[in-house]
Design an enzyme around this catalytic site. Structure first.
Site, PDB file in Angstrom:
ATOM      1  N   LYS A  41       0.742  -1.301   0.168  1.00 18.87           N
ATOM      2  CA  LYS A  41       0.169  -0.090  -0.084  1.00 18.87           C
ATOM      3  C   LYS A  41       0.949   1.213  -0.103  1.00 18.87           C
ATOM      4  O   LYS A  41       0.669   2.208  -0.676  1.00 18.87           O
ATOM      5  CB  LYS A  41      -0.864  -0.088   1.305  1.00 18.87           C
ATOM      6  CG  LYS A  41      -2.001  -1.119   1.561  1.00 18.87           C
ATOM      7  CD  LYS A  41      -2.782  -0.893   2.455  1.00 18.87           C
ATOM      8  CE  LYS A  41      -2.289  -0.815   3.818  1.00 18.87           C
ATOM      9  NZ  LYS A  41      -1.562  -2.053   4.267  1.00 18.87           N
ATOM     10  N   ARG A 120      -8.518   1.358  10.451  1.00 20.45           N
ATOM     11  CA  ARG A 120      -8.336  -0.081  10.633  1.00 20.45           C
ATOM     12  C   ARG A 120      -9.526  -0.706  11.592  1.00 20.45           C
ATOM     13  O   ARG A 120      -9.382  -1.921  11.467  1.00 20.45           O
ATOM     14  CB  ARG A 120      -7.034  -0.117  11.405  1.00 20.45           C
ATOM     15  CG  ARG A 120      -5.692  -0.418  10.361  1.00 20.45           C
ATOM     16  CD  ARG A 120      -4.852  -0.539  11.562  1.00 20.45           C
ATOM     17  NE  ARG A 120      -3.403  -1.290  10.973  1.00 20.45           N
ATOM     18  CZ  ARG A 120      -2.522  -0.822  10.511  1.00 20.45           C
ATOM     19  NH1 ARG A 120      -2.499   0.485  10.258  1.00 20.45           N
ATOM     20  NH2 ARG A 120      -1.473  -1.424   9.940  1.00 20.45           N
ATOM     21  N   ARG A 159      10.951  -6.830   2.390  1.00 25.80           N
ATOM     22  CA  ARG A 159      10.598  -5.337   2.383  1.00 25.80           C
ATOM     23  C   ARG A 159      11.923  -4.476   2.971  1.00 25.80           C
ATOM     24  O   ARG A 159      12.311  -4.900   4.211  1.00 25.80           O
ATOM     25  CB  ARG A 159       9.400  -4.641   2.833  1.00 25.80           C
ATOM     26  CG  ARG A 159       8.934  -3.248   2.951  1.00 25.80           C
ATOM     27  CD  ARG A 159       7.629  -3.071   2.945  1.00 25.80           C
ATOM     28  NE  ARG A 159       6.868  -3.256   4.154  1.00 25.80           N
ATOM     29  CZ  ARG A 159       5.794  -3.077   4.697  1.00 25.80           C
ATOM     30  NH1 ARG A 159       4.971  -2.528   3.615  1.00 25.80           N
ATOM     31  NH2 ARG A 159       5.318  -3.264   5.692  1.00 25.80           N
ATOM     32  N   ARG A 192      12.226  -2.926   8.788  1.00 25.57           N
ATOM     33  CA  ARG A 192      11.189  -2.587   9.747  1.00 25.57           C
ATOM     34  C   ARG A 192      11.187  -3.575  10.859  1.00 25.57           C
ATOM     35  O   ARG A 192      10.980  -4.492  10.851  1.00 25.57           O
ATOM     36  CB  ARG A 192       9.820  -2.192   9.370  1.00 25.57           C
ATOM     37  CG  ARG A 192       9.816  -0.656   8.759  1.00 25.57           C
ATOM     38  CD  ARG A 192       8.546  -0.498   8.000  1.00 25.57           C
ATOM     39  NE  ARG A 192       7.331  -0.839   8.538  1.00 25.57           N
ATOM     40  CZ  ARG A 192       6.133  -0.627   8.125  1.00 25.57           C
ATOM     41  NH1 ARG A 192       5.960   0.045   7.069  1.00 25.57           N
ATOM     42  NH2 ARG A 192       4.985  -1.198   8.948  1.00 25.57           N
ATOM     43  N   ARG A 203       0.670  -9.142  12.837  1.00 22.43           N
ATOM     44  CA  ARG A 203       0.081  -8.147  12.283  1.00 22.43           C
ATOM     45  C   ARG A 203      -0.936  -8.458  11.374  1.00 22.43           C
ATOM     46  O   ARG A 203      -2.014  -8.191  11.289  1.00 22.43           O
ATOM     47  CB  ARG A 203       1.062  -7.193  11.714  1.00 22.43           C
ATOM     48  CG  ARG A 203       1.847  -6.224  12.685  1.00 22.43           C
ATOM     49  CD  ARG A 203       3.075  -5.606  12.006  1.00 22.43           C
ATOM     50  NE  ARG A 203       2.697  -4.729  10.888  1.00 22.43           N
ATOM     51  CZ  ARG A 203       3.257  -4.237   9.750  1.00 22.43           C
ATOM     52  NH1 ARG A 203       4.165  -5.130   9.287  1.00 22.43           N
ATOM     53  NH2 ARG A 203       2.772  -3.339   9.190  1.00 22.43           N
TER      54      ARG A 203
HETATM   55  P1  AMP Z   1       1.454   0.737   9.296  1.00 20.19           P
HETATM   56  O1  AMP Z   1       2.903   0.910   8.929  1.00 20.19           O
HETATM   57  O2  AMP Z   1       0.048   1.004   8.811  1.00 20.19           O
HETATM   58  O3  AMP Z   1       1.322  -1.288   9.129  1.00 20.19           O
HETATM   59  O4  AMP Z   1       1.331   0.559  10.798  1.00 20.19           O
HETATM   60  C1  AMP Z   1       2.283  -0.013  11.815  1.00 20.19           C
HETATM   61  C2  AMP Z   1       1.829  -0.091  13.009  1.00 20.19           C
HETATM   62  O5  AMP Z   1       1.227   0.918  13.806  1.00 20.19           O
HETATM   63  C3  AMP Z   1       0.475  -1.262  13.202  1.00 20.19           C
HETATM   64  O6  AMP Z   1       0.956  -2.358  13.242  1.00 20.19           O
HETATM   65  C4  AMP Z   1       0.016  -0.776  14.392  1.00 20.19           C
HETATM   66  O7  AMP Z   1       0.455  -1.006  15.587  1.00 20.19           O
HETATM   67  C5  AMP Z   1       0.091   0.853  14.606  1.00 20.19           C
HETATM   68  N1  AMP Z   1      -1.079   1.388  13.606  1.00 20.19           N
HETATM   69  C6  AMP Z   1      -1.081   2.380  12.503  1.00 20.19           C
HETATM   70  N2  AMP Z   1      -2.054   2.610  12.111  1.00 20.19           N
HETATM   71  C7  AMP Z   1      -3.042   2.276  13.015  1.00 20.19           C
HETATM   72  C8  AMP Z   1      -4.424   2.417  13.050  1.00 20.19           C
HETATM   73  N3  AMP Z   1      -5.138   3.053  12.208  1.00 20.19           N
HETATM   74  N4  AMP Z   1      -5.029   1.769  14.166  1.00 20.19           N
HETATM   75  C9  AMP Z   1      -4.370   0.827  15.100  1.00 20.19           C
HETATM   76  N5  AMP Z   1      -3.006   0.957  15.094  1.00 20.19           N
HETATM   77  C10 AMP Z   1      -2.273   1.601  14.032  1.00 20.19           C
END
Ligand code: AMP
Length: 254
Positions: A41, A120, A159, A192, A203
């Site tokens: 994404k 989310r 990644r 990461r 996740r």
């Molecule tokens: P991402 O880069 O979007 O995969 O986000 C990394 C981590 O940040 C996720 O695994 C969550 O722990 C936290 N996170 C990011 N966005 C959200 C959201 N909208 N709701 C809850 N946790 C979030």
């Protein structure tokens, strides 16, 4: 169109301004990108951002930027959020919604937005809907990128991200010109923490539980836009542009 997107207001929060003026657009795009972590994404948001002039707004990026702050500059809520992130769990709706509400200026931005990683949960989706209504902003829809779990795991394990400019790479699908080095700024590429196998699997489990109700929420509103995920980012990008062109052809009231 902008070639480099400045996200200071989004990443650093209230009190910060972007030093790139949003383009004057006849029609700003306002989209959400939905899909499992690791599906690509972020890469799509970058490609679409350059084409559509809309900013890539990732809540995960906000949390990763906050993680770099010294401990004394982190509020207890932010520290708890960072811990949840490191465990591969979702951060509470309350904290995430505070983060987004503090950045309403980015949602209102004349260049539009490409929200990645938010909403989310259905609770977050309802809050976003209310925010858009309050701001009298039209919403285009939710680009939905779906893939089987095993394939997503293979993608996220390859990644790499630039430790400086956050540019995204993939060991096989989008490798840098020099191994381990960012093409754009020459800094080191890193994996990461939440892409490491254990956190990545956790996740994905969390995603599986939360994604269906979220998709249903948007399907009911006729806002879900499924996109076929290709083997390479360019293929997925073309498929996404096809979906957006199809949307423009429809008699929606923009
Ligand atoms: P991402 O880069 O979007 O995969 O986000 C990394 C981590 O940040 C996720 O695994 C969550 O722990 C936290 N996170 C990011 N966005 C959200 C959201 N909208 N709701 C809850 N946790 C979030």
């Amino acid at each position: 169109m902008r070639t480099e997107l400045d996200r200071a207001a989004w990443l650093k929060g209230p009190g910060h301004e972007c030093n790139v003026t949003p383009p004057r657009l006849l029609r700003p795009w306002r989209l959400v990108l939905l899909g499992p972590p690791g599906v690509g994404k972020g890469t799509q948001a970058n490609l679409l951002g350059q084409r559509l002039g809309a900013c890539h707004l990732s809540t995960g990026d906000v949390l990763r930027a906050a993680k770099k702050l010294p401990d004394c500059d982190r509020s207890p809520a932010l520290a708890a959020a960072i811990e949840s992130m490191q465990r591969g769990e979702l951060v509470s709706d309350e904290i995430i919604l505070n983060i987004v509400r503090e950045r309403t200026g980015c949602i209102r931005c004349g260049g539009g937005f490409l929200l990645d990683g938010f909403p989310r949960t259905v609770n977050q989706a309802e809050a976003l809907e209310a925010m858009l209504k309050e701001e009298h902003l039209l919403f285009d829809g939710v680009l939905c990128y779906d893939l089987p779990i095993e394939e997503v795991l293979a993608r996220s394990s390859g990644r790499r991200v630039c430790s400086h400019c956050h540019g995204l790479y993939h060991l096989t699908a989008h490798p840098p010109k020099v191994a381990g080095v960012c093409d754009a700024c020459g800094h080191a590429l890193v994996q990461r923490e939440d892409d490491r196998p254990e956190a990545a699997r956790r996740r994905l489990e969390v995603y599986e539980k939360t994604a269906q109700p979220l998709m249903e929420f948007y399907r009911r509103r006729n806002l879900l836009l499924p996109v076929t995920v290709g083997a390479y980012p360019e293929e997925t990008y073309k498929a996404t542009m096809g979906v957006l062109l199809g949307l423009m052809g429809q008699c929606r009231d923009y």
